[in-house]
Design an enzyme around this catalytic site. Sequence first.
Site, short mmCIF file in Angstrom:
data_model
loop_
_atom_site.label_atom_id
_atom_site.label_comp_id
_atom_site.label_asym_id
_atom_site.label_seq_id
_atom_site.Cartn_x
_atom_site.Cartn_y
_atom_site.Cartn_z
N GLY A 56 0.59 -1.08 -0.04
CA GLY A 56 0.02 -0.01 -0.01
C GLY A 56 0.86 1.24 -0.15
CB CYS A 83 5.52 -4.17 -0.05
SG CYS A 83 6.19 -2.83 -0.20
CE1 TYR A 84 1.20 0.78 5.67
CE2 TYR A 84 -0.52 -0.52 5.27
CZ TYR A 84 0.18 0.28 5.69
OH TYR A 84 -0.75 0.97 6.86
CG HIS A 168 5.96 -5.72 -4.73
ND1 HIS A 168 4.72 -5.29 -4.21
CD2 HIS A 168 6.75 -4.77 -4.36
CE1 HIS A 168 4.58 -4.47 -3.81
NE2 HIS A 168 5.93 -3.76 -3.63
CD GLU A 170 2.92 -8.54 -5.62
OE1 GLU A 170 3.54 -9.12 -4.78
OE2 GLU A 170 2.63 -7.20 -5.23
CG ASP A 226 -16.59 -10.03 -20.46
OD1 ASP A 226 -15.83 -10.84 -20.46
OD2 ASP A 226 -16.47 -8.98 -19.88
CE LYS A 366 -12.11 -8.59 -20.98
NZ LYS A 366 -13.60 -8.29 -21.10
#
Length: 510
Positions: A56, A83-84, A168, A170, A226, A366
């Site tokens: 964050g 992280c945060y 990070h 990710e 979609d 998505k």
Amino acid sequence: MMNKENIVVLDFGGQYSHLITRRIRELSVYAELLPFDTPASEIESMNPSGIILTGGPNSVYDKNSPKPDPKIFDLKIPILGICYGLQIIVNEMGGSITRTNKREYGKATLSISSNQKLFHGINSKTEVWMSHGDATETLPDNFVSIATTDNSPYAAINLKDLFGVQFHPEVTHTADGTKILRNFLYEICKCKGLWTMDSFVDKTVANIKSQVGDDSVLCALSGGVDSSTVALLLHKAIGDKLTCVFVDHGLLRKNEAKNVLDIFKKLNIKIIFYNESDRFLNLLDDVTDPEIRRKLIGQEFIKVFEEISKQNGSFKWLAQGTLYPDVIESASTKGPAVTIKTHHNVGGLPENLKFSLIEPFRELYKDEVRNVARIIDLPKEILARHPFPGPGLAVRIIGNFNNEKLSICRESSNIVEEELKKSNLYDDVWQAFAMVGDDKAVGVLGDGRKMGYIVTVRIVESTDAMTADWVKIPYDVLDNISSRITNEVDNVSWVTYAISSKPPSTIEPQ
Ligand code: XMP
């Protein structure tokens, strides 16, 4: 829908919060993004296998900085702070954080000092992505540092099932990021990997069947991935009790209405088609503001749809292709986001239509919908089609709106698509189209001088439309596009190529 195995991701407002959630799902574990202050009792009732605290923008010492319910640390559920999120753990457990003057940003080499479960199967030196100003100064009692970088003696920390990483995992720049997340899920949280799109399809088809019973369902179809996937999934579940409605607002791509109708007829799905082009185009006459255009189109679409549903008998249910990010947008920790474009999706209808809603993709991203589409054999013509905005070509006509510019935009875009397909580049790019404004330039037609419109071609690559790069298309392909547009489309004298990436630009011109 309650998922048996899940990870709770608490959102502290970091730009990668959705990415963390997606990564976990890619590792076959269902993950849900919840507001940072979700009460511990609520989290406990979901029986998650683990909790992740995201990054964050705040400092833990900022007034009003987001903090979790401290009782989450008593739940005896494994926690990973990123992280945060690491700094939250340090702060809550009695350690201290300081603002360093060495902001660590970019790649760093991680030295793993303890062969912890989190780093199972990873070499002792590995590259990670850092982005922080604050850092741990003293660890809380009993915590140990399990990895360091040159600038961070506490790049990863641990006490029992509590883990924190300052980097990070990710992002793709962290070489072993996926392994680290996988270790957290499978070694530490003891997940089994129950979240697969195959199991989602089976479960959803069964749920729709029992939910709908003998009632009829109406599905608003735009021809995009979609809504088409929703329609096909519903058809698998309830067959002829499904009716699709497809409205041509006159702003579709060339031949799009016909193509969509042909495909759905082949699939034996009941579809009602309304050509309401004149009605929509009359509304847009001389409307120059794109946001007003979006609103007018959205409002008119609702009117048309209300008329249609009255004419076509009693439908109890309305199916929509609402996606997960739409559902949780309101749960953002960042306060009201600035509206850059309203992104009015023509499929989005108000609830006062008095239908009960079926939204099978409320919990999907998505890319997960695309996987569902592949599993249930959505025809490639729809699956491979580039994304297209709900208000259609209206967002690609800059300045005055008139039929001549609409036709220039549609025909030129079609040439762009045809040339990319010919060069086998269509499937490699995210979106490719032409747009037109009011600027004109001199051209030579036969022996005469003639002012014609300037058409701008835009071709971008992207993975999720949040960021995009302009594509370095080979010159000969651009040359073909340019000469075909000036030769084949009336009243165009120049063609230009848009070479701005997002950010700072956006994909659509307005
Ligand atoms: P921008 O232009 O914001 O677009 O970079 C990001 C993605 O969203 C699409 N887009 C829209 N889609 N209604 C939609 O349904 C809209 O009003 C709209 N405006 C942009 C755009 O095509 C791109 O894929």
